[in-house]
Design a protein around this motif. Sequence first.
Motif, mmCIF file in Angstrom:
data_model
loop_
_atom_site.group_PDB
_atom_site.id
_atom_site.type_symbol
_atom_site.label_atom_id
_atom_site.label_comp_id
_atom_site.label_asym_id
_atom_site.label_seq_id
_atom_site.Cartn_x
_atom_site.Cartn_y
_atom_site.Cartn_z
ATOM 1 N N TYR A 1 63.531 68.762 39.881
ATOM 2 C CA TYR A 1 64.514 69.642 40.514
ATOM 3 C C TYR A 1 64.010 71.068 40.649
ATOM 4 N N GLU B 1 61.020 74.319 40.684
ATOM 5 C CA GLU B 1 59.705 74.741 41.157
ATOM 6 C C GLU B 1 59.251 75.915 40.320
ATOM 7 N N TYR C 1 63.324 81.279 42.177
ATOM 8 C CA TYR C 1 64.760 81.599 42.278
ATOM 9 C C TYR C 1 65.384 82.006 40.940
ATOM 10 N N ARG D 1 72.773 69.300 36.769
ATOM 11 C CA ARG D 1 72.742 68.267 37.786
ATOM 12 C C ARG D 1 72.353 66.925 37.165
ATOM 13 N N VAL E 1 74.473 63.562 37.440
ATOM 14 C CA VAL E 1 73.921 62.325 37.978
ATOM 15 C C VAL E 1 74.177 61.163 37.007
ATOM 16 N N GLU F 1 53.322 57.258 42.242
ATOM 17 C CA GLU F 1 53.072 58.180 43.356
ATOM 18 C C GLU F 1 52.735 57.328 44.567
ATOM 19 N N GLU G 1 52.109 58.336 47.762
ATOM 20 C CA GLU G 1 51.355 58.830 48.913
ATOM 21 C C GLU G 1 50.080 59.516 48.460
ATOM 22 N N LYS H 1 50.423 61.671 55.807
ATOM 23 C CA LYS H 1 51.202 62.266 54.726
ATOM 24 C C LYS H 1 52.658 62.359 55.168
ATOM 25 N N PRO H 2 53.563 61.750 54.414
ATOM 26 C CA PRO H 2 54.967 61.811 54.837
ATOM 27 C C PRO H 2 55.486 63.242 54.794
ATOM 28 N N GLN I 1 58.390 65.529 53.947
ATOM 29 C CA GLN I 1 59.591 65.410 53.123
ATOM 30 C C GLN I 1 60.752 66.166 53.724
ATOM 31 N N PHE J 1 67.043 61.906 42.865
ATOM 32 C CA PHE J 1 67.492 61.718 44.238
ATOM 33 C C PHE J 1 66.913 60.393 44.701
ATOM 34 N N LYS K 1 61.844 56.156 53.453
ATOM 35 C CA LYS K 1 60.983 56.647 54.529
ATOM 36 C C LYS K 1 61.450 56.126 55.880
ATOM 37 N N LYS L 1 59.923 61.278 54.884
ATOM 38 C CA LYS L 1 60.426 60.779 53.609
ATOM 39 C C LYS L 1 61.702 61.540 53.279
ATOM 40 N N TRP M 1 70.064 63.621 48.209
ATOM 41 C CA TRP M 1 70.772 64.138 47.037
ATOM 42 C C TRP M 1 72.250 63.777 47.137
ATOM 43 N N ASN N 1 67.070 74.663 50.380
ATOM 44 C CA ASN N 1 65.996 73.976 51.107
ATOM 45 C C ASN N 1 66.404 72.631 51.693
ATOM 46 N N LEU O 1 56.574 73.672 49.068
ATOM 47 C CA LEU O 1 57.568 72.659 48.742
ATOM 48 C C LEU O 1 57.013 71.260 48.946
ATOM 49 N N SER P 1 55.685 67.727 47.181
ATOM 50 C CA SER P 1 55.853 67.042 45.912
ATOM 51 C C SER P 1 54.539 66.397 45.518
ATOM 52 N N GLY P 2 54.008 66.814 44.426
ATOM 53 C CA GLY P 2 52.760 66.228 43.962
ATOM 54 C C GLY P 2 51.629 66.454 44.938
#
Lengths: 515, 244
Positions: free
Chosen positions: A163, A165, A291, A303, A307, A513, A515, B32-33, B35, B72, B76, B85, B89, B107, B211, B213-214
């Motif tokens: 969640y 960064e 932020y 959150r 959830v 992972e 991708e 690469k997707p 997001q 979340f 895809k 992708k 949420w 975002n 932004l 991911s990984g």
Amino acid sequence: MAAPESFDVAILGTGLTECILAGALARAGKRVLHLDTLDHYGAQLAARHAADFLAAVAALPDSEIGVSSSAPQSASDEQPVLGADGDSEALAAQLAAAPDAAEWVARLCGDAVPESPERLREARFVASLIARARHFNLELVPAVLYSRGPIVDLLVSSRVGPYLEFKLLNDMFFEWDQEMEKVPSGKDDIFVSKTKDLLAKRRLMKFLTMALNYLDNEHAWQEHANRPFCEFLAGQGLDPKMSAVIMHAIALVGDADEAATITTADGLERTHRHLNSLGRYGKRAFLVGMYGTGSELCQAFSRYCAVFGGLYILGFQPDSIESTDEGVCIKGQDQTFVADSLVVGAEHAAKLPVPVKLVETALWRATIISNAPVLGTTELSMAALPPQEGARENGVFAIQLSADTCTCPEGLYTVSIISHSSKSTKQDLKDALISLHAHQARLQSASVWLDAVYQIKHIKPETEDAFMDKRIAVCSSPSGQIVLEDHVAEARRLFERICPGAIFYPEEAQPPEDE
Amino acid sequence: MSAARSASPAGAASSSSAAAAAAAAAAQANLKPIQVKLVLLGEAAVGKSSLVLRFVNNEFQENKEPTIGAAFLTQKCKLDDKIIKFEIWDTAGQERFHSLAPMYYRNAQAAVVAYDLTKPASLEKAKAWVKELQRQANPNIVIALVGNKLDLASTARGVSTEEAQAYANESGLLFLEASAKTGEFVMDIFTEIAKKIPLDTLAAARQRTGLTSGGGAGGASSSGRVDLNQNPANSQGADGNCAC
């Protein structure tokens, strides 16, 4: 009035301990009701827009907000003040269209539209901050995280991390003889620097090597374990400056009394904590949240709780809280909630039906917003300003953030100054502002600068046992330290009392992972 | 967007084997997707979660159960030569008392605001959520207004298509009626959203703000964002840098 809803645990307050606890309880299958009287998450840790931040500071007793500027040597030297160009007529027109900007300009720069270039620049600066107020995430109580510390470890193992960064603070400075020097973060730094002789460098390396694995090197310090760390450092053949770097910039001891009394065992533990965080995500040890660090952590753990079924109500004003045989009964806003246990943040303790003894510490802080960097040209950085004879009795820490962390709009910098000592005075903070102003002047000849000096109260229960009766517990508000790590342990203690035997944030499988 | 553009959700129940092959080829090409964060809003019990479960579970592998407590859900979609992708949420327990955190909206490039087409009051609630999005979310967010429970339309419709469509048009929203129960038009919600999102600028923007991911190979990506799960120097611990 609606029929009462029942929960296993109700929590009042969305500070960090409360939010970490809420997530752990929901994950363990408890039905959680999480309330706050405020309409935002994070209690004191909340991040605010510029106008909200200034209003919050202004509302604190004895706070001060001021604006100043230094003139450019030449026209090309002038730092742009985004969104606020033009002469006094243009400013007047701008203010006429923006009542909140006009109000703050009047409060900080005086009523009349200024004619002198300095005053005009300052008024434009204030107007531009308010015009772009929503592009700020300013924290009254900012903090950093150890790269290898309880919070980051928990974020990774629990999968709450996605969640959030984070960015790495890229530089760490230390003020010595009115100069900002970089704190060495590794062998290269130590041996490249010209200022230390080779023997001193070897001694420093030897000490840092020992401290990094201090538990395996007990023989080197065991007999000093309960004696003052400062004496131990002096005994390592380190010069006063290097000892001060270790004490203040590495072990993060800001308080003069603490520096004189912290034991070798504790001092080494804190030195180790810092050294051990080097290299995990980069050259430096500390992370900051985009932020806002504390504010975002509170939201992320909340959150996570939601959830897992937690119910959230912000802006909830309880009319009454009663402890009954059936549970704790919370009434307010035409709702009745019953919970087996209730945990409240210390700031809400007065609402409880049981007496609670609290310890209150008031710490002075300051925040700078400027159009030029202050600590160094690296946008995200930190500095330790140790106690200094004739200047300040206690040390302070400074964190410089920028648009890189969405703390402020592009082109601006914020510096938060934090004192760990309740003995620090408002004057100590003002002195720190003066020395930072001087550092900025060496980096940049012209700048506009807004500073806010204010005091925040930190409250915790007097006793180690947070439970005031069998159902009701109180947890601390943020400690005011530059690191937030203690909240994990506090949440864990409460969790273990409420859910004996259950696992506090079981390790979650990391998703493959793809991708 | 050209009219010839064909969109097919990767792995949707309706997708042909050709689409599947295309998706596989795209995957092979190591695409690469992109997001896209999508947030769900709407009154309780209008079927927000069902819409998403229908979308997410219609994957190749039928066995993919939604993880309870997942940060979340992801799914895809393929659009031309791009893979999107969706990171979806759900409001979880923060919506009933309007207690969503700023983090929820932050975002988000897309939102699905759902109402129950058998309940007029739920459309009013949806309108309130649209207002909230316009206040809190990124100004370029793509909002889809979705009337769920289309399977009940013939017997219990309470909101006419025309009324909702008119509101969507005047507010600049995508509009669809769908049924999470039968799956009818559920995929279309997401493909219509994918078509409307400016994917190219998004990919560039994400690169800039970090932004991803990984994304980076190291702990800190090029933009400086730290990925907590990547430990470049983990095995050596601090020795790597402290060089002690």
